[in-house]
Design an enzyme around this catalytic site. Structure first.
Site, short mmCIF file in Angstrom:
data_model
loop_
_atom_site.label_atom_id
_atom_site.label_comp_id
_atom_site.label_asym_id
_atom_site.label_seq_id
_atom_site.Cartn_x
_atom_site.Cartn_y
_atom_site.Cartn_z
N GLY A 55 0.88 -1.17 0.00
CA GLY A 55 0.00 0.00 0.00
C GLY A 55 0.91 1.21 0.00
N GLU A 56 0.86 1.95 1.08
CA GLU A 56 1.72 3.13 1.20
C GLU A 56 2.25 3.12 2.64
OE1 GLU A 56 2.95 5.55 -0.71
OE2 GLU A 56 3.85 6.30 1.14
N SER A 57 3.56 2.97 2.77
CA SER A 57 4.09 2.69 4.10
C SER A 57 3.96 3.85 5.08
CB SER A 57 5.55 2.23 4.00
OG SER A 57 6.33 3.23 3.39
N CYS A 88 6.02 -5.38 -0.05
CA CYS A 88 6.17 -4.00 -0.53
C CYS A 88 6.13 -3.00 0.63
CB CYS A 88 5.14 -3.72 -1.62
SG CYS A 88 5.67 -2.38 -2.70
N ARG A 118 13.07 3.10 -0.65
CA ARG A 118 11.69 3.16 -1.11
C ARG A 118 11.63 3.63 -2.56
NH1 ARG A 118 8.44 7.01 2.20
NH2 ARG A 118 6.73 6.00 1.12
N ILE A 152 5.32 -2.55 -7.88
CA ILE A 152 4.59 -1.28 -7.95
C ILE A 152 5.22 -0.31 -6.95
CG2 ILE A 152 2.35 -0.13 -7.71
CD1 ILE A 152 1.06 -2.94 -8.08
N ARG A 153 5.94 0.66 -7.46
CA ARG A 153 6.66 1.62 -6.60
C ARG A 153 7.36 0.87 -5.46
NH1 ARG A 153 3.13 5.10 -4.02
NH2 ARG A 153 4.83 6.54 -3.71
N HIS A 235 4.44 -8.08 -5.26
CA HIS A 235 3.08 -8.37 -4.79
C HIS A 235 2.57 -9.72 -5.29
CE1 HIS A 235 2.02 -4.28 -3.34
NE2 HIS A 235 2.92 -3.90 -4.23
N GLU A 237 0.22 -11.36 -4.13
CA GLU A 237 -1.24 -11.42 -3.96
C GLU A 237 -1.98 -10.83 -5.17
OE1 GLU A 237 0.74 -9.27 -2.73
OE2 GLU A 237 -0.19 -7.30 -2.65
N1 GLN Z 1 6.09 3.01 -2.47
C1 GLN Z 1 5.26 2.57 -1.40
C2 GLN Z 1 5.82 3.01 -0.05
O1 GLN Z 1 6.86 3.55 0.03
C3 GLN Z 1 5.08 1.07 -1.40
C4 GLN Z 1 4.34 0.64 -2.65
C5 GLN Z 1 3.59 -0.63 -2.51
O2 GLN Z 1 3.37 -1.16 -1.43
N2 GLN Z 1 3.14 -1.11 -3.63
O3 GLN Z 1 5.18 2.81 0.93
#
Ligand code: GLN
Length: 257
Positions: A55-57, A88, A118, A152-153, A235, A237
């Site tokens: 997600g987004e940490s 991630c 990151r 993904i990122r 990921h 999942e």
């Molecule tokens: N770039 C996100 C972060 O720094 C992580 C991306 C992801 O979980 N797909 O949290």
């Protein structure tokens, strides 16, 4: 029965739950798993193992703090040493250090004695799927088919914060034996997968060059384990391939056998 929680504050928790259920249904393991969403300390308290999704940490960290989950999560991972898998953003959350955001640091749970970088591959636009060799999925006689790894990122491991490192070439031993409980800091960091250097184009040097990876294995560390803590940059999942979920559930089962 073994209760496996999925931290469900943000990100890909429902996808993890369905992959876990699918993997458990197709496994021959003699252990019965119960899967549950975790949003509160009370829900965490009943879990034997935990998945922290992507997600987004920074958001994950903020919501966890607001939910009073930071300390209970630290205790779960570092004191009770229960099997925990981060994907991630989850991997970032489980690292001792992460590259700083524009606004500074972020609160991490830790457990993996590494520093992660990151957004290593750039922005959302630079997301990609690639066939990745995962030696840990191989049976002794045959090599596993490559895994469709979705980045993904994504973060990668930038730095080891310990000398106690096992390179990808060394044979995996044992399981994430939560029951044996070696001191967390004594457990080796095991490099489980390397993404070959071609994707690391936005870095001055391939991260793997400076790290103890196997010959010819230079690239970015995208899967690792330290004792009870397992992390993947990508990921699983988000694919139909449940081999990593099945592998991890087998590790969890072994820890409670
Ligand atoms: N770039 C996100 C972060 O720094 C992580 C991306 C992801 O979980 N797909 O949290």
């Amino acid at each position: 029965m073994v209760t496996v929680g999925v931290l469900s504050l943000q990100g890909g928790f429902s996808e993890h739950l369905s992959s876990l259920r699918k993997a458990a249904d197709s496994s021959a393991a003699d252990v019965h798993f119960d899967f549950t969403e975790v949003r509160t300390p009370a829900q965490l308290a009943v879990c034997d193992a935990l998945v922290i999704p992507g997600g987004e940490s920074t958001t994950l960290s903020l919501v966890a703090a607001q939910s009073g989950l930071i300390e209970p999560l630290r205790e779960f991972v570092k004191i009770s040493r229960k099997p925990t898998w981060g994907t991630c953003a989850g991997l970032i959350f489980l690292s001792e250090q992460a590259s700083a955001t524009k606004r500074g640091g972020q609160e991490l749970i830790g457990g993996l004695n590494v520093k992660v970088h990151r957004n290593h591959f750039g922005r959302q636009m630079e997301s990609f799927v690639t066939d990745l060799d995962l030696p840990f999925l191989s049976q002794s006689s045959s090599q596993a088919a490559p895994f469709p790894a979705v980045f993904i990122r994504a973060p990668v491991v930038d730095e080891m914060l310990t000398d106690n490192v096992k390179s990808i070439g060394e044979r995996l031993e044992g399981s994430i034996a939560g029951s044996q409980k070696p001191p967390a800091t004594a457990a080796k960091v095991e490099v489980l997968a390397i993404l070959p250097g071609r994707h690391a184009s936005n870095r001055k040097a391939a991260v793997g060059d400076a790290l103890p990876v196997s010959p010819g294995g230079a690239g970015d560390i995208v899967a690792l384990r330290q004792g009870n803590v397992f992390g993947t940059s990508f990921h699983p999942e988000l694919t139909d391939d449940t081999r990593i979920h099945a592998w991890w559930l087998a590790q969890v089962a072994a820890a409670y056998r």
